[in-house]
Design an enzyme around this catalytic site. Structure first.
Site, PDB file in Angstrom:
ATOM      1  CE  LYS A  19      -1.815  -1.429   3.791  1.00  0.00           C
ATOM      2  NZ  LYS A  19      -2.754  -1.728   4.939  1.00  0.00           N
ATOM      3  CB  THR A  43      -6.212   7.858   7.421  1.00  0.00           C
ATOM      4  OG1 THR A  43      -4.788   8.214   8.558  1.00  0.00           O
ATOM      5  CG2 THR A  43      -6.214   8.771   6.447  1.00  0.00           C
ATOM      6  N   GLY A  50      -7.725   3.523  10.868  1.00  0.00           N
ATOM      7  CA  GLY A  50      -8.237   1.934  10.681  1.00  0.00           C
ATOM      8  C   GLY A  50      -8.506   1.924   9.131  1.00  0.00           C
ATOM      9  CB  THR A  51      -7.061   3.410   5.959  1.00  0.00           C
ATOM     10  OG1 THR A  51      -5.623   3.642   6.830  1.00  0.00           O
ATOM     11  CG2 THR A  51      -7.475   4.815   6.008  1.00  0.00           C
ATOM     12  N   GLY A  52      -6.115   0.545   7.292  1.00  0.00           N
ATOM     13  CA  GLY A  52      -5.642  -0.767   6.552  1.00  0.00           C
ATOM     14  C   GLY A  52      -6.771  -1.930   7.287  1.00  0.00           C
ATOM     15  CB  CYS A  53      -8.784  -2.316  10.276  1.00  0.00           C
ATOM     16  SG  CYS A  53      -7.269  -2.166  11.545  1.00  0.00           S
TER      17      CYS A  53
END
Length: 269
Positions: free
Chosen positions: A173, A204, A206-209
């Site tokens: 990412k 942003t 929690g974007t990865g989760c």
């Protein structure tokens, strides 16, 4: 209805971790289940404390899910201890779990470290080979590949290096600090670039989760990996574009930006 399991840590402020996973899976049309690996006391400004569950309790949660409602995909998020990683590896292998998406969470958006050094080594050895795809950000990619990642070419090289060592597809990412949120997926044969529009939103958390849960949801529904990633990126763009502004730090996204209906109506003033 298709089914999906998240194995991750709880976020008391609701923007990341298990809470973000459950929201994302629900809004992406699957029945969401969870096995909690840790409790965190955190909000948008940082993590105050972390309490891991026992290996036996994590095993019991995973067993109870698979014995009754077998998930069609599994997302793995924050797991901070080697003993818990051993349990996840053993139980998912035992149940022949399908469509495993691993988000190798190592550092929170706020900068707090969420995993021990020995657990990183165990994660690489035991969970990466189980995964259909992993979704590291740039710092996590550097740890997993052992190389510095500063350019688009570096992202590709690192993805290929991780694949060669673990034989799982790798979605690196780019994020908002590299290549304007452009991500690259290496599936063992070809590289697929996903070009994201830069969204000027500092919230942003929690974007990865959210991205990894959306990928798992789409895999559970039968989409192929490339399509699942594309749909997940579109979903997270919508959640960011909603410009939710909560908290004093890096706030959460609006996971329910596309939710409409009788039960989301507000009272008339």
């Amino acid at each position: 209805m298709h089914t999906c399991l998240t194995i991750a840590g709880s976020d008391s402020s609701g923007g990341a971790g298990i809470q973000a996973d459950l929201k994302t899976m629900t809004l992406n049309g699957v029945f969401a289940m969870s096995a909690i690996a840790a409790l965190t006391a955190q909000n948008t400004t940082g993590v105050r404390s972390v309490m891991n569950v026992t290996p036996q309790f994590l095993k019991d949660q995973i067993d109870m899910v698979f014995e009754d409602i077998p998930p069609e995909a599994v997302k793995i998020g924050m797991v901070s201890e080697s003993e818990l990683i051993h349990v996840i590896h053993e139980r998912l292998t035992f149940y022949h779990a399908k469509h495993i998406v691993l988000d190798p969470v190592m550092v929170a958006t706020s900068g707090a470290k969420l995993i021990s050094d020995d657990a990183i080594e165990t994660l690489i050895k035991e969970l990466l080979p189980l995964a259909e795809v992993i979704t590291p950000n740039i710092p996590e990619t550097e740890v997993l590949s052992g190389m510095k990642v500063e350019t688009a070419d570096d992202m590709v090289k690192a993805a290929k290096k991780i694949y060669e060592e673990s034989r799982c597809a790798v979605l690196v990412k780019g994020g908002h600090q590299h290549n304007d949120a452009n991500d690259v997926l290496f599936d063992g044969q070809t590289c697929h670039w996903f070009y994201g529009k830069r969204i000027d939103n500092p919230n942003t958390h929690g974007t990865g989760c959210t991205l990894s849960s959306a990928i798992a949801s789409n895999l559970a529904k039968g989409f192929d990996l490339e399509t699942s990633v594309k749909r997940a990126k579109d979903y997270i763009s919508g959640a960011l574009n909603a410009m939710l502004d909560l908290g004093q730090g890096s706030g959460p996204m609006n996971h329910a930006f596309d939710l409409k209906g009788e039960y989301v109506k507000e009272a008339k003033s």
